[in-house]
Design a protein around this motif. Structure first.
Motif, short mmCIF file in Angstrom:
data_model
loop_
_atom_site.label_atom_id
_atom_site.label_comp_id
_atom_site.label_asym_id
_atom_site.label_seq_id
_atom_site.Cartn_x
_atom_site.Cartn_y
_atom_site.Cartn_z
N SER A 10 0.80 -1.21 0.00
CA SER A 10 0.00 0.00 0.00
C SER A 10 0.83 1.27 0.00
N THR A 11 2.13 1.15 0.01
CA THR A 11 2.95 2.36 0.06
C THR A 11 4.30 2.09 -0.56
N GLN A 12 5.14 3.12 -0.60
CA GLN A 12 6.46 2.95 -1.18
C GLN A 12 7.50 2.78 -0.09
N SER A 13 8.70 2.40 -0.51
CA SER A 13 9.73 2.19 0.49
C SER A 13 10.34 3.54 0.86
N PRO A 14 10.81 3.69 2.11
CA PRO A 14 11.35 4.98 2.56
C PRO A 14 12.54 5.44 1.71
#
Lengths: 178, 203
Positions: A10-14
């Motif tokens: 659901s999101t991208q990597s930092p």
């Protein structure tokens, strides 16, 4: 969310950290592991004493490479290692003939214990596992494994983290002690 | 008890984007042991808490203007206009002799009574004056505040939270709210600007 939606993430990597951050992470890890490795291979050579365990490699990542993480704080570093070492040795001594059962019991129980005591430190899981699967030298230490290599080794690495992480202007450690 | 909205549904004042969160993470040196999605969720939840705290603590009495220009129902319109011009305000509450708010009279009320067709703003008046030879203020000459005021006035109590004040203004499309005490007497007034200023200072 459906199971498949969850699987897709659901999101991208930092973001990647800066070069100076990478350099200081390298330096801290090098010095921290060098200290315990030197004692282990040079000073303790030819004795039954141990100062280096595999889980220190993972601790090095946290306390020198992600030193803001709650996982990397002194409470977690020391508490997580000590608790897991006690649980690992205890589990092995109760079930020395059944390592297939002692291993998961040691790891799962130490994770639960770290949760309860708010001392989550991922390398603790490895510390518990090493107490079960470790070589004869580790097994021979018995509960002294908790004191050394685990307790003393973690303390040495903590000391180095306290120095190295507070040299650069934009780094400080710890976020909290206890 | 009313159920709180899920964090995902909170509207931040500027809808914060994933790119904003990612950029903020880059601004902070050192590795942050958190995903952008978690950070955003945290931000929105913290924002909601801050907003609840600030909007429930700030009340009408904290932000209102206490020295209110006011007129009476029998105040002649010429004097009403003069007061509004002098104080540089676009509306005044109309109170009776006991201090009770009976109405509000604003520029819009004047405009609405000054032309053959309905005029909504100053430029509408200018347009009509230029097209129709002379201005139409004469038609309301001799009348008083009571003739033009919007009545009854929408008023609020001293302890109305700021968020509710903003909602009332938005829903009723009005620009000022007279504040009354428990007996209905005028104690202050709140304009849109007062809300904006206090929001800016506190939120």
């Amino acid at each position: 969310m459906s199971f498949w939606q969850k699987l897709s993430g659901s999101t991208q990597s930092p973001p990647r950290v800066s070069l100076s951050e990478i350099v200081w992470s390298w330096l801290g890890s090098f010095l921290g592991i060098a200290a315990v490795a030197y004692i282990n291979y040079k000073i303790f050579a030819g004795t039954d004493l141990v100062m280096l365990v595999g889980s220190f490699g993972a601790s090095a990542l946290l306390i020198y490479g992600a030193n803001k993480s709650p996982f990397a704080q002194p409470r977690n570093l020391l508490g997580g290692h000590l608790l897991s070492a006690i649980i690992g040795v205890g589990t092995y001594q109760i079930l020395p003939q059944h390592p297939w059962l002692a291993a998961p019991l040691a790891v799962a129980t130490s994770i639960a214990a770290m949760h309860v005591t708010r001392t989550l430190h991922p390398p603790g899981g490895a510390t518990a596992l090493i107490a079960v699967m470790g070589d004869a030298k580790i097994h021979a230490l018995g509960f002294f494994y908790v004191v050394m290599p685990v307790g003393v080794g973690a303390a040495i690495m903590l000391l180095i983290a306290l120095v190295v992480n507070n040299i650069p202007k934009n780094r400080s450690y710890p976020q909290y002690w206890f | 008890m009313e159920k709180k909205p899920k964090d995902q549904n909170i509207k931040a004042p500027l809808s914060i984007s994933d790119a904003d969160i990612f950029a903020a993470m880059k601004d902070i040196s050192g590795y942050l042991d958190i995903t952008p999605a978690d950070l955003k969720e945290l931000y929105l939840a913290a924002y909601r808490h801050a907003r609840e705290r600030l909007t429930s603590s700030l009340k009408a009495k904290d932000i209102m203007t206490r020295e209110v220009a006011l007129v009476y129902p029998d105040t002649p319109l010429a004097q009403v206009a003069e007061i509004m011009a002098q104080r540089d305000i676009a509306g005044v509450p109309v109170v009776d002799t006991e201090g009770q708010v009976v109405g509000v009279i604003s520029e819009k009320d004047f405009l609405g009574h000054m032309g053959s067709t309905e005029i909504k703003n100053f430029m509408g008046l200018v347009a009509q004056c230029l097209k129709e030879k002379g201005c139409k203020a004469m038609g309301i000459r001799g009348k008083t505040a009571a003739d033009l005021m919007t009545s009854p006035a929408v008023t609020v109590g001293e302890n109305t939270p700021i968020m509710e004040l903003a909602n009332i203004m938005k829903e009723k499309a009005i620009n000022r709210l007279p504040v009354t005490d428990s007996r209905g007497r005028l104690v202050g007034i709140i304009s849109r600007a007062d809300i904006l200023t206090s929001m800016y200072q506190n939120i």
